[in-house]
Design a protein around this motif. Structure first.
Motif, mmCIF file in Angstrom:
data_model
loop_
_atom_site.group_PDB
_atom_site.id
_atom_site.type_symbol
_atom_site.label_atom_id
_atom_site.label_comp_id
_atom_site.label_asym_id
_atom_site.label_seq_id
_atom_site.Cartn_x
_atom_site.Cartn_y
_atom_site.Cartn_z
ATOM 1 N N SER A 27 0.855 -1.182 0.000
ATOM 2 C CA SER A 27 0.000 0.000 0.000
ATOM 3 C C SER A 27 0.891 1.232 0.000
ATOM 4 C CB SER A 27 -0.922 -0.012 1.222
ATOM 5 O OG SER A 27 -1.916 0.983 1.094
ATOM 6 N N ASP A 28 0.302 2.380 0.249
ATOM 7 C CA ASP A 28 1.093 3.597 0.391
ATOM 8 C C ASP A 28 0.923 4.126 1.810
ATOM 9 O OD1 ASP A 28 -1.111 5.590 0.518
ATOM 10 O OD2 ASP A 28 -1.445 4.990 -1.558
ATOM 11 N N ILE A 29 1.653 5.142 2.148
ATOM 12 C CA ILE A 29 1.702 5.656 3.516
ATOM 13 C C ILE A 29 0.367 6.235 3.976
ATOM 14 C CG2 ILE A 29 2.536 7.987 3.005
ATOM 15 C CD1 ILE A 29 3.980 5.638 5.700
ATOM 16 N N SER A 30 -0.534 6.558 3.054
ATOM 17 C CA SER A 30 -1.841 7.102 3.451
ATOM 18 C C SER A 30 -2.671 6.079 4.216
ATOM 19 C CB SER A 30 -2.616 7.618 2.233
ATOM 20 O OG SER A 30 -3.087 6.544 1.443
ATOM 21 N N LEU A 31 -2.285 4.846 4.175
ATOM 22 C CA LEU A 31 -2.931 3.802 4.970
ATOM 23 C C LEU A 31 -3.005 4.226 6.439
ATOM 24 C CD1 LEU A 31 -3.813 0.736 5.091
ATOM 25 C CD2 LEU A 31 -1.423 0.247 5.557
ATOM 26 N N ALA A 32 -1.986 4.887 6.915
ATOM 27 C CA ALA A 32 -1.903 5.286 8.320
ATOM 28 C C ALA A 32 -2.868 6.402 8.690
ATOM 29 C CB ALA A 32 -0.476 5.718 8.653
ATOM 30 N N SER A 57 14.610 11.667 2.757
ATOM 31 C CA SER A 57 14.723 13.109 2.579
ATOM 32 C C SER A 57 13.616 13.624 1.667
ATOM 33 C CB SER A 57 16.094 13.431 1.962
ATOM 34 O OG SER A 57 16.109 14.727 1.440
ATOM 35 N N ALA A 58 12.788 14.536 2.179
ATOM 36 C CA ALA A 58 11.692 15.093 1.388
ATOM 37 C C ALA A 58 12.212 15.742 0.110
ATOM 38 C CB ALA A 58 10.893 16.091 2.210
ATOM 39 N N GLY A 59 13.359 16.412 0.192
ATOM 40 C CA GLY A 59 13.903 17.084 -0.986
ATOM 41 C C GLY A 59 14.187 16.143 -2.137
ATOM 42 N N TRP A 69 3.281 14.100 -4.351
ATOM 43 C CA TRP A 69 2.535 13.531 -3.239
ATOM 44 C C TRP A 69 3.472 12.964 -2.173
ATOM 45 C CZ3 TRP A 69 1.701 8.748 -0.935
ATOM 46 C CH2 TRP A 69 0.580 8.664 -0.110
ATOM 47 N N LYS A 70 4.474 12.183 -2.597
ATOM 48 C CA LYS A 70 5.393 11.582 -1.629
ATOM 49 C C LYS A 70 6.205 12.653 -0.903
ATOM 50 C CE LYS A 70 5.558 7.075 -3.629
ATOM 51 N NZ LYS A 70 5.896 5.813 -3.057
ATOM 52 N N ARG A 71 6.643 13.672 -1.614
ATOM 53 C CA ARG A 71 7.405 14.745 -0.969
ATOM 54 C C ARG A 71 6.561 15.426 0.108
ATOM 55 N NH1 ARG A 71 7.126 19.773 -0.980
ATOM 56 N NH2 ARG A 71 5.871 19.912 -2.851
ATOM 57 N N ARG A 72 5.306 15.667 -0.201
ATOM 58 C CA ARG A 72 4.422 16.318 0.759
ATOM 59 C C ARG A 72 4.128 15.439 1.972
ATOM 60 N NH1 ARG A 72 -0.400 16.996 -1.392
ATOM 61 N NH2 ARG A 72 -0.009 16.067 -3.405
ATOM 62 N N ARG A 73 4.259 14.126 1.840
ATOM 63 C CA ARG A 73 3.977 13.193 2.931
ATOM 64 C C ARG A 73 5.218 12.856 3.769
ATOM 65 N NH1 ARG A 73 -1.279 10.951 3.337
ATOM 66 N NH2 ARG A 73 -0.192 10.243 5.183
ATOM 67 N N ALA A 74 6.401 13.144 3.280
ATOM 68 C CA ALA A 74 7.647 12.682 3.906
ATOM 69 C C ALA A 74 7.790 13.104 5.361
ATOM 70 C CB ALA A 74 8.853 13.159 3.094
ATOM 71 N N ASP A 75 7.342 14.286 5.708
ATOM 72 C CA ASP A 75 7.483 14.751 7.091
ATOM 73 C C ASP A 75 6.638 13.945 8.079
ATOM 74 O OD1 ASP A 75 9.317 16.666 6.341
ATOM 75 O OD2 ASP A 75 7.833 18.276 6.203
ATOM 76 N N SER A 76 5.667 13.202 7.575
ATOM 77 C CA SER A 76 4.818 12.395 8.463
ATOM 78 C C SER A 76 5.192 10.915 8.440
ATOM 79 C CB SER A 76 3.343 12.564 8.077
ATOM 80 O OG SER A 76 3.101 12.014 6.796
ATOM 81 N N GLN A 109 21.966 8.067 5.567
ATOM 82 C CA GLN A 109 20.666 8.672 5.857
ATOM 83 C C GLN A 109 19.577 7.598 5.948
ATOM 84 O OE1 GLN A 109 20.118 11.537 2.727
ATOM 85 N NE2 GLN A 109 21.790 12.839 3.457
ATOM 86 N N VAL A 110 19.619 6.640 5.032
ATOM 87 C CA VAL A 110 18.640 5.550 5.078
ATOM 88 C C VAL A 110 18.834 4.743 6.360
ATOM 89 C CG1 VAL A 110 17.908 3.381 4.004
ATOM 90 C CG2 VAL A 110 18.278 5.405 2.581
ATOM 91 N N GLN A 111 20.072 4.429 6.676
ATOM 92 C CA GLN A 111 20.350 3.661 7.888
ATOM 93 C C GLN A 111 19.835 4.390 9.134
ATOM 94 O OE1 GLN A 111 24.485 3.193 9.081
ATOM 95 N NE2 GLN A 111 24.052 1.085 9.714
ATOM 96 N N ALA A 112 20.079 5.679 9.224
ATOM 97 C CA ALA A 112 19.615 6.459 10.380
ATOM 98 C C ALA A 112 18.088 6.472 10.444
ATOM 99 C CB ALA A 112 20.171 7.885 10.316
ATOM 100 N N PHE A 113 17.436 6.624 9.293
ATOM 101 C CA PHE A 113 15.982 6.631 9.260
ATOM 102 C C PHE A 113 15.414 5.284 9.694
ATOM 103 C CE2 PHE A 113 11.842 5.950 7.411
ATOM 104 C CZ PHE A 113 11.182 7.126 7.699
ATOM 105 N N VAL A 114 16.024 4.216 9.220
ATOM 106 C CA VAL A 114 15.560 2.866 9.572
ATOM 107 C C VAL A 114 15.659 2.661 11.083
ATOM 108 C CG1 VAL A 114 16.087 0.398 9.360
ATOM 109 C CG2 VAL A 114 16.006 1.848 7.312
ATOM 110 N N ARG A 115 16.757 3.073 11.655
ATOM 111 C CA ARG A 115 16.907 2.947 13.114
ATOM 112 C C ARG A 115 15.877 3.794 13.856
ATOM 113 N NH1 ARG A 115 23.337 2.777 12.986
ATOM 114 N NH2 ARG A 115 23.544 0.516 12.931
#
Length: 166
Positions: A27-32, A57-59, A69-76, A109-115
């Motif tokens: 699915s996509d993150i809007s599921l939440a 990274s939203a950027g 859409w994904k950029r606008r959702r990244a902060d959540s 950055q991915v590793q830090a986000f995953v943690r």
């Protein structure tokens, strides 16, 4: 995307809940965003959902889809992952490395986000310029394709172009 249509998704989950299944979906993150849908998902026996997060990274997400859409959702992302996982449904977070704005630092950055997000499973892919797509034509114009014809390397895991900043 199993739950692009939330109304249908809820009907589907109510129908399969009595079956006692243990299952996985995408699915996509809007599921939440929908608490009822999340509760039904857990009650139906879903144990994992694969969600294309693409980048921490939203950027880096700018221009990835037509309406950003994904950029606008990244902060959540972090809160959304938590809402899903607190119901016992693990999120398999999918990331793309090698986007034009990525440098080698993307791996850290991915590793830090995953943690930080406590994702239990992660899938890492690379941009794949399938022949005939806008990405293919752009990379061809820019002279960044490794080969003109490379269907055998269109796996999402094989690099078939020169990443811009790596």
């Amino acid at each position: 995307n199993t739950f692009i249509n939330k109304k249908w998704g809820k009907q589907f989950l109510k129908a399969i809940a009595p079956l006692g299944l243990r299952w996985f979906t995408e699915s996509d993150i809007s599921l939440a965003d929908d608490e009822e849908l999340l509760d039904l998902l857990a009650e139906s026996g879903c144990h994992q959902v694969l969600i294309g997060l693409e980048s921490p990274s939203a950027g880096a997400l700018s221009g990835l889809d037509p309406h950003d859409w994904k950029r606008r959702r990244a902060d959540s992302y972090l809160q959304s992952i938590e809402r899903i996982q607190e119901r016992g449904i693990s999120v398999n977070g999918c990331f793309i490395v090698g986007l034009d704005s990525h440098t080698p630092e993307i791996f850290e950055q991915v590793q830090a986000f995953v943690r930080q997000s406590r994702l239990l499973e992660v899938q890492i892919t690379v941009p794949t310029p399938f022949p005939g797509t806008p990405l293919y034509h752009r990379l061809r114009r820019e002279g960044r394709l490794l080969e003109e014809r490379f269907w055998s390397r269109c796996t999402l895991f094989d690099v078939n172009f020169h990443p811009k900043n790596m």
